[in-house]
Motif scaffolding. Structure first.
Motif, PDB file in Angstrom:
ATOM      1  N   SER A  42       0.844  -1.192   0.000  1.00 24.29           N
ATOM      2  CA  SER A  42       0.000   0.000   0.000  1.00 24.29           C
ATOM      3  C   SER A  42       0.880   1.243   0.000  1.00 24.29           C
ATOM      4  N   ILE A  43       0.681   2.102  -1.011  1.00 22.24           N
ATOM      5  CA  ILE A  43       1.484   3.328  -1.095  1.00 22.24           C
ATOM      6  C   ILE A  43       1.228   4.211   0.121  1.00 22.24           C
ATOM      7  N   ALA A  44      -0.039   4.353   0.490  1.00 16.53           N
ATOM      8  CA  ALA A  44      -0.381   5.213   1.619  1.00 16.53           C
ATOM      9  C   ALA A  44       0.252   4.716   2.909  1.00 16.53           C
ATOM     10  N   GLU A  45       0.100   3.427   3.174  1.00 12.65           N
ATOM     11  CA  GLU A  45       0.646   2.871   4.414  1.00 12.65           C
ATOM     12  C   GLU A  45       2.167   2.894   4.411  1.00 12.65           C
ATOM     13  N   SER A  46       2.768   2.662   3.254  1.00 11.50           N
ATOM     14  CA  SER A  46       4.228   2.630   3.161  1.00 11.50           C
ATOM     15  C   SER A  46       4.845   3.976   3.480  1.00 11.50           C
ATOM     16  N   PHE A  47       4.233   5.065   2.946  1.00  9.67           N
ATOM     17  CA  PHE A  47       4.848   6.380   3.112  1.00  9.67           C
ATOM     18  C   PHE A  47       4.268   7.198   4.265  1.00  9.67           C
ATOM     19  N   THR A  48       3.292   6.657   4.953  1.00 11.41           N
ATOM     20  CA  THR A  48       2.790   7.338   6.148  1.00 11.41           C
ATOM     21  C   THR A  48       3.063   6.539   7.419  1.00 11.41           C
ATOM     22  N   VAL A  49       3.424   5.259   7.251  1.00 13.34           N
ATOM     23  CA  VAL A  49       3.699   4.425   8.422  1.00 13.34           C
ATOM     24  C   VAL A  49       5.080   3.771   8.328  1.00 13.34           C
ATOM     25  N   PHE A  50       5.262   2.878   7.331  1.00 11.73           N
ATOM     26  CA  PHE A  50       6.496   2.102   7.261  1.00 11.73           C
ATOM     27  C   PHE A  50       7.734   2.991   7.143  1.00 11.73           C
ATOM     28  N   TYR A  51       7.711   3.960   6.221  1.00 14.18           N
ATOM     29  CA  TYR A  51       8.893   4.805   5.996  1.00 14.18           C
ATOM     30  C   TYR A  51       9.115   5.820   7.117  1.00 14.18           C
ATOM     31  N   LEU A  53       7.076   6.588  10.278  1.00 17.34           N
ATOM     32  CA  LEU A  53       6.638   6.498  11.666  1.00 17.34           C
ATOM     33  C   LEU A  53       6.500   5.089  12.207  1.00 17.34           C
ATOM     34  N   GLY A  54       6.832   4.087  11.427  1.00 19.98           N
ATOM     35  CA  GLY A  54       6.702   2.718  11.900  1.00 19.98           C
ATOM     36  C   GLY A  54       7.744   2.391  12.952  1.00 19.98           C
ATOM     37  N   LYS A  55       7.733   1.157  13.384  1.00 23.28           N
ATOM     38  CA  LYS A  55       8.694   0.728  14.397  1.00 23.28           C
ATOM     39  C   LYS A  55      10.124   0.944  13.930  1.00 23.28           C
ATOM     40  N   LEU A  56      10.338   0.809  12.638  1.00 23.57           N
ATOM     41  CA  LEU A  56      11.651   1.061  12.047  1.00 23.57           C
ATOM     42  C   LEU A  56      11.614   2.291  11.146  1.00 23.57           C
ATOM     43  N   GLY A  57      10.734   3.225  11.448  1.00 19.69           N
ATOM     44  CA  GLY A  57      10.588   4.412  10.622  1.00 19.69           C
ATOM     45  C   GLY A  57      11.729   5.409  10.783  1.00 19.69           C
ATOM     46  N   ALA A  58      11.860   6.261   9.784  1.00 23.25           N
ATOM     47  CA  ALA A  58      12.929   7.258   9.791  1.00 23.25           C
ATOM     48  C   ALA A  58      12.837   8.174  11.006  1.00 23.25           C
ATOM     49  N   PHE A  59      11.647   8.677  11.286  1.00 27.91           N
ATOM     50  CA  PHE A  59      11.507   9.630  12.378  1.00 27.91           C
ATOM     51  C   PHE A  59      11.412   8.935  13.734  1.00 27.91           C
ATOM     52  N   THR A  60      11.074   7.674  13.735  1.00 21.23           N
ATOM     53  CA  THR A  60      11.150   6.901  14.979  1.00 21.23           C
ATOM     54  C   THR A  60      12.606   6.800  15.422  1.00 21.23           C
ATOM     55  N   GLY A 333      12.937   0.316   6.538  1.00 17.36           N
ATOM     56  CA  GLY A 333      11.645   0.036   7.136  1.00 17.36           C
ATOM     57  C   GLY A 333      10.632  -0.435   6.112  1.00 17.36           C
ATOM     58  N   VAL A 334      10.694   0.149   4.911  1.00 15.39           N
ATOM     59  CA  VAL A 334       9.816  -0.311   3.822  1.00 15.39           C
ATOM     60  C   VAL A 334      10.217  -1.715   3.386  1.00 15.39           C
ATOM     61  N   VAL A 335      11.528  -1.946   3.257  1.00 14.22           N
ATOM     62  CA  VAL A 335      12.021  -3.260   2.832  1.00 14.22           C
ATOM     63  C   VAL A 335      11.583  -4.347   3.815  1.00 14.22           C
ATOM     64  N   THR A 336      11.703  -4.061   5.108  1.00 11.24           N
ATOM     65  CA  THR A 336      11.381  -5.080   6.107  1.00 11.24           C
ATOM     66  C   THR A 336       9.891  -5.373   6.194  1.00 11.24           C
ATOM     67  N   SER A 337       9.075  -4.540   5.587  1.00 12.33           N
ATOM     68  CA  SER A 337       7.628  -4.786   5.601  1.00 12.33           C
ATOM     69  C   SER A 337       7.189  -5.705   4.464  1.00 12.33           C
ATOM     70  N   THR A 338       8.111  -6.084   3.585  1.00 14.45           N
ATOM     71  CA  THR A 338       7.765  -6.919   2.440  1.00 14.45           C
ATOM     72  C   THR A 338       7.787  -8.402   2.806  1.00 14.45           C
ATOM     73  N   MET A 339       7.084  -9.173   2.024  1.00 10.29           N
ATOM     74  CA  MET A 339       7.061 -10.623   2.221  1.00 10.29           C
ATOM     75  C   MET A 339       8.435 -11.225   1.927  1.00 10.29           C
ATOM     76  N   GLY A 340       9.142 -10.644   0.949  1.00 10.08           N
ATOM     77  CA  GLY A 340      10.457 -11.157   0.594  1.00 10.08           C
ATOM     78  C   GLY A 340      11.427 -11.063   1.757  1.00 10.08           C
ATOM     79  N   PHE A 341      11.384  -9.949   2.479  1.00 17.79           N
ATOM     80  CA  PHE A 341      12.285  -9.799   3.623  1.00 17.79           C
ATOM     81  C   PHE A 341      11.910 -10.788   4.722  1.00 17.79           C
ATOM     82  N   SER A 342      10.623 -10.971   4.917  1.00 13.62           N
ATOM     83  CA  SER A 342      10.169 -11.922   5.929  1.00 13.62           C
ATOM     84  C   SER A 342      10.660 -13.326   5.605  1.00 13.62           C
ATOM     85  N   GLN A 343      10.598 -13.693   4.339  1.00 14.44           N
ATOM     86  CA  GLN A 343      11.067 -15.014   3.925  1.00 14.44           C
ATOM     87  C   GLN A 343      12.583 -15.132   4.073  1.00 14.44           C
ATOM     88  N   PHE A 344      13.283 -14.017   3.789  1.00 15.40           N
ATOM     89  CA  PHE A 344      14.741 -14.013   3.971  1.00 15.40           C
ATOM     90  C   PHE A 344      15.094 -14.222   5.437  1.00 15.40           C
TER      91      PHE A 344
END
Length: 458
Positions: A42-51, A53-60, A333-344
């Motif tokens: 989700s573009i909205a969730e990625s750039f308003t949460v994951f990138y 303000l998320g647990k691994l967000g830039a501003f966090t 933070g965006v990378v770690t939210s992907t399924m590929g990273f989870s599988q890695f």
């Protein structure tokens, strides 16, 4: 398949954009978008949460470590403006001789960074002195970059125990360890990094002289004038603020060593201070750096009248290093939210590799993805460290080896610190990156693997 291609392509694009000199914040946003589109996030969730303000967000990340960055930058600013930092380095020059320019640069940078000065500030502080030393020794500027990288971006950043660097604080917060965790492993890794690094620098110095390479200043270098205060300060007096910072950081550990853990159980002022110091891995080094800045302002009249303006300028110095680091963490933070990273992550955790080796590959790849040791270390500690603890790795050992492992692939061309260093010195990746890569990528990887072998044996 498209998801994996997108992840690989985004990292490759981030490196390419960094090599082309594109702003790292803009590059991180572009590459984050590539990850989002290729992994159908989700573009909205990625750039308003994951990138952001998320647990691994830039501003966090920026919010958690702002005070440490700011206090480190303020200390570096007042040390530089007062001439104290230059006095320490020039004292080394007088004792070792100009022909030891690379040794002087490494030792001066190591002393400053171990004392708590932020790496980015060390670059600005050391460059004027480096120009003078290089000119006297008639050495190419590319070797100054390599020496600067060895002194400020290798063993004092991730290996030496006790340093207040972000890379030592992050695992301390995540694992509940202190800044001296895994001390013997850190000392062993530091010896390997320093020895191999100085061997390489001396070898390159001799080859440069044989090839007739000389010091070639650019227009900006020619305009820079030596600060007259460099020769007026006593190195002994200049060293006092550094000793204050290091002493404050070391004192809780010494008290616990001398008096044992029962000293924390008291209700007196000393016990309360020790409790605060051992529980606040970010605040205590920050306060130590701030007090060191105050000591500088009180000791040197040349900066006393400009105290507030210099502290304010130092705080401003911290913004871009902090935001640049936070930006690549936001990408991570965006990378770690992907399924590929989870599988890695699952693959690495369930692999047949020994736990320490699995940890090494995991954190190395994360640091390489985000182009930041602190970013990769933060992501690893948040997502994978508990699993490795569950596998039986001692928390102190994990603290030190993880910190050291983060300092290898972090220095790929898209690293914010690498871009900043070449910008300051006026060099390009083509001119200087090869030497820096050997110092900050190859040698730290060798040192970490060697130290891991010791950990496996003992």
């Amino acid at each position: 398949m498209l998801a994996y291609i997108g992840l690989i392509a985004s990292v490759a694009l981030l490196i390419y954009l960094a090599l082309r000199g594109v702003n790292i914040i803009l590059a991180s946003l572009i590459c984050s978008l590539l990850v989002v589109l290729s992994n159908q996030l989700s573009i909205a969730e990625s750039f308003t949460v994951f990138y952001p303000l998320g647990k691994l967000g830039a501003f966090t990340f920026a919010g958690k470590f702002f005070l440490l960055f700011a206090c480190g930058a303020m200390f570096g600013r007042v040390m530089g403006e007062s001439g104290a930092a230059s006095a320490i380095a020039l004292s080394l020059s007088r004792r070792l001789g100009a022909q030891r320019a690379l040794w002087i640069t490494v030792l001066a940078c190591a002393l400053l960074t171990y004392g708590g000065v932020v790496v980015f500030v060390v670059m600005f502080t050391m460059y004027p002195l480096g120009l003078k030393l290089l000119q006297e020794a008639n050495l190419p500027k590319r070797l100054f970059c390599a020496a600067l990288a060895l002194g400020s971006g290798t063993f004092t950043l991730t290996a030496l125990p006790g340093t207040p660097s972000i890379h030592n604080v992050i695992p301390s917060l995540a694992l509940g360890t202190d800044l001296y965790a895994g001390a013997w492993y850190g000392l062993a890794g530091s010896v390997i990094m320093f020895t191999l690094g100085m061997w390489y620098l001396e070898r390159q110095r001799k080859l440069a002289q044989e090839r007739g390479e000389r010091f070639e200043p650019n227009a900006r270098d020619l305009q820079m004038q030596q600060d007259s205060r460099m020769d007026s300060l006593s190195w002994k007096k200049a060293l006092i603020p550094m000793l204050v910072v290091i002493g404050l950081i070391v004192s809780p550990r010494l008290c616990l060593t001398l008096f044992g853990g029962e000293v924390l159980e008291g209700t007196g002022l000393l016990a309360q201070c020790l409790q605060f110091a051992t529980q606040q891995s970010v605040l205590w080094p920050s306060f130590s750096l701030l007090l060191g800045s105050i000591v500088v302002l009180l000791m040197f009249s040349s900066v006393r009248s400009r105290s507030l303006s210099l502290l304010g300028a130092g705080a401003e110095d911290s913004i871009m290093p902090l935001i640049n680091t936070a930006a690549v963490i936001g990408f991570g933070g965006v990378v770690t939210s992907t399924m590929g990273f989870s599988q890695f992550s699952k693959f690495m955790l369930n692999s047949s590799l020994p736990p320490l080796l699995s940890m090494f590959f995991s954190i190395s790849l994360m640091s390489g993805i985000v182009g930041s040791a602190s970013g990769g270390l933060q992501i690893f500690m948040e997502t994978m460290a508990p699993h490795f603890l569950a596998l039986g790795i001692d928390a102190g050992t994990l603290h030190r080896l993880a910190a050291m492992a983060s300092g290898g692939l972090d220095s790929l061309p898209h690293s914010g610190a690498i871009v900043a260093m070449f910008t300051i010195t006026g060099l390009t990746h083509k001119q200087a990156y090869k030497d820096v890569a050997v110092i900050t990528v190859v040698i730290p990887i060798i040192a970490t693997l060697g130290t891991m072998a010791l950990a496996g044996i003992f």
